[in-house]
Design an enzyme around this catalytic site. Sequence first.
Site, PDB file in Angstrom:
ATOM      1  N   GLU A  71       4.332  -6.210   3.218  1.00  0.00           N
ATOM      2  CA  GLU A  71       3.116  -5.626   2.647  1.00  0.00           C
ATOM      3  C   GLU A  71       3.033  -5.841   1.141  1.00  0.00           C
ATOM      4  OE1 GLU A  71       2.116  -1.706   4.095  1.00  0.00           O
ATOM      5  OE2 GLU A  71       0.892  -1.277   2.333  1.00  0.00           O
ATOM      6  N   LYS A 249       3.444   7.807   5.895  1.00  0.00           N
ATOM      7  CA  LYS A 249       3.547   6.347   6.079  1.00  0.00           C
ATOM      8  C   LYS A 249       3.811   5.677   4.727  1.00  0.00           C
ATOM      9  CE  LYS A 249       1.968   1.931   6.617  1.00  0.00           C
ATOM     10  NZ  LYS A 249       1.685   0.928   5.591  1.00  0.00           N
ATOM     11  N   ASP A 265      18.921   0.661  10.649  1.00  0.00           N
ATOM     12  CA  ASP A 265      18.040   0.821  11.799  1.00  0.00           C
ATOM     13  C   ASP A 265      16.764   1.549  11.348  1.00  0.00           C
ATOM     14  OD1 ASP A 265      16.803   1.669  14.128  1.00  0.00           O
ATOM     15  OD2 ASP A 265      18.658   2.182  15.164  1.00  0.00           O
ATOM     16  N   HIS A 363      -4.345  -3.722  -4.431  1.00  0.00           N
ATOM     17  CA  HIS A 363      -4.247  -4.549  -3.227  1.00  0.00           C
ATOM     18  C   HIS A 363      -5.080  -5.807  -3.380  1.00  0.00           C
ATOM     19  CE1 HIS A 363      -1.964  -2.877  -0.016  1.00  0.00           C
ATOM     20  NE2 HIS A 363      -2.499  -1.679  -0.125  1.00  0.00           N
TER      21      HIS A 363
HETATM   22  C1  MEV Z   1      -0.580   1.926   2.659  1.00  0.00           C
HETATM   23  O1  MEV Z   1       0.407   1.107   3.240  1.00  0.00           O
HETATM   24  C2  MEV Z   1       0.001   3.273   2.292  1.00  0.00           C
HETATM   25  C3  MEV Z   1      -1.013   4.304   1.770  1.00  0.00           C
HETATM   26  O2  MEV Z   1      -2.071   4.422   2.713  1.00  0.00           O
HETATM   27  C4  MEV Z   1      -0.278   5.604   1.602  1.00  0.00           C
HETATM   28  C5  MEV Z   1      -1.169   6.779   1.315  1.00  0.00           C
HETATM   29  O3  MEV Z   1      -2.371   6.785   1.639  1.00  0.00           O
HETATM   30  O4  MEV Z   1      -0.635   7.763   0.743  1.00  0.00           O
HETATM   31  C6  MEV Z   1      -1.620   3.851   0.482  1.00  0.00           C
END
Ligand code: MEV
Length: 413
Positions: A71, A249, A265, A363
């Site tokens: 990513e 995430k 892992d 991004h």
């Molecule tokens: C993207 O990989 C992760 C985010 O969505 C985390 C978040 O929203 O806090 C930018």
Amino acid sequence: MDMAERLRLAKEFGGLTDEEAMALSGLGGVDPSLPDRMVENAVGVFPVPLGIAANFVINGRDYLIPMATEEPSVIAAASNAAKMALDGGGFSTSSSEPLMIGQVQIREVADPNGARHVILGRKKEITDLANSQDPMLVKVGGGVRDIDVRIVDTKGGIDVVVHLIVDVRDAMGANAVNTMAEAIAPLLEEMVCGKVHLRILSNLARFRLARARAVWAKDAVGGADVVDGVIAAYQFADADPYRCATHNKGIMNGIDALMLATGNDTRAIEAGAHAFAASSGGYKPLTAFEKNERGDLVGTIEVPMAVGLIGGATKSHPSARAAIKLLGVKSACELGEVAAAVGLAQNFAALRALATVGIQQGHMTLHARNIVASVGCPPELMDEAVETIVSERRIRMDRAAEVVDSLKKKAKG
Ligand code: MEV
């Protein structure tokens, strides 16, 4: 720096040999027997980019963080967050002992409460049998620390579930714990007149926690409004599981990248993190953000960290071995604490972006570089071409080709 310069710097920093530096980069190719030794029906390898996050000061020590991720923006965001934490002294961390849980499920027990007492009364016998499975672990200071017995009401009836709590030292622990769980099963069956079913470690490693804390000075992050914005973003995640899944995430973007680079892992770490996040009954953020008396942002994280430094891919994979050497960590606990710091940094970076310019700006710049490169832009025109399509908000192949074309013509005079 270009890739070769970065690698040279990492090599120097980590005291890597030529061979280790080559293994870290993966660019020297892999030993063709490696995939076949690691998995079944192997046909080759699947390359994932490896980058290095900079600016991490953890407990007063400098670290370079190897991160394997597909990513864009993740490594830049972690480095940037760590840089902004420098004014506040970087990250301070701690962790619990490396305790994993092995579960033995016993069914068809007539008197589950009585069985619980019998098992707890014969802890020593069970402990000795479990420890005899791994004398090496006991020799290095690990082994069974405690035994717990739970009564679990399942759809199929009442189960007696024995938890073997094992100090696994620098191992991830799955092998040691699973062997012990299988070995004590016949003894437990005989003790309580039941039928043992599953014998396996739990990935909810709630006794193996890593913690990190950082103070981001308000002036270093863009002022009091940014501090408030990050706190409000955290509060949103705390209140809403839909947002919380994305919040967590973002944390795992950093943790997984470090875990993958060190041959750990990633699925075990993910499962543990999300189960822990849900262990209060609701699904909650793994981090917390608040303000101190000066109005600076205080970020904290607590997360289960079933990581290993010995065994499995951490030892057999040459890139993972080189990544661990680069980190210079001396124990699995230290690696877990570094991972916690990286997760916290990653989360702070995402929340700061979301609370200010939005996530797309960073991004999109990276995305634009890829697009511009793919239409054959010469390196000397790259920055201008990227800037043009980003400022126009037309990050597309056709527009990139036009811009590169016109820049080429202009350069020719
Ligand atoms: C993207 O990989 C992760 C985010 O969505 C985390 C978040 O929203 O806090 C930018």
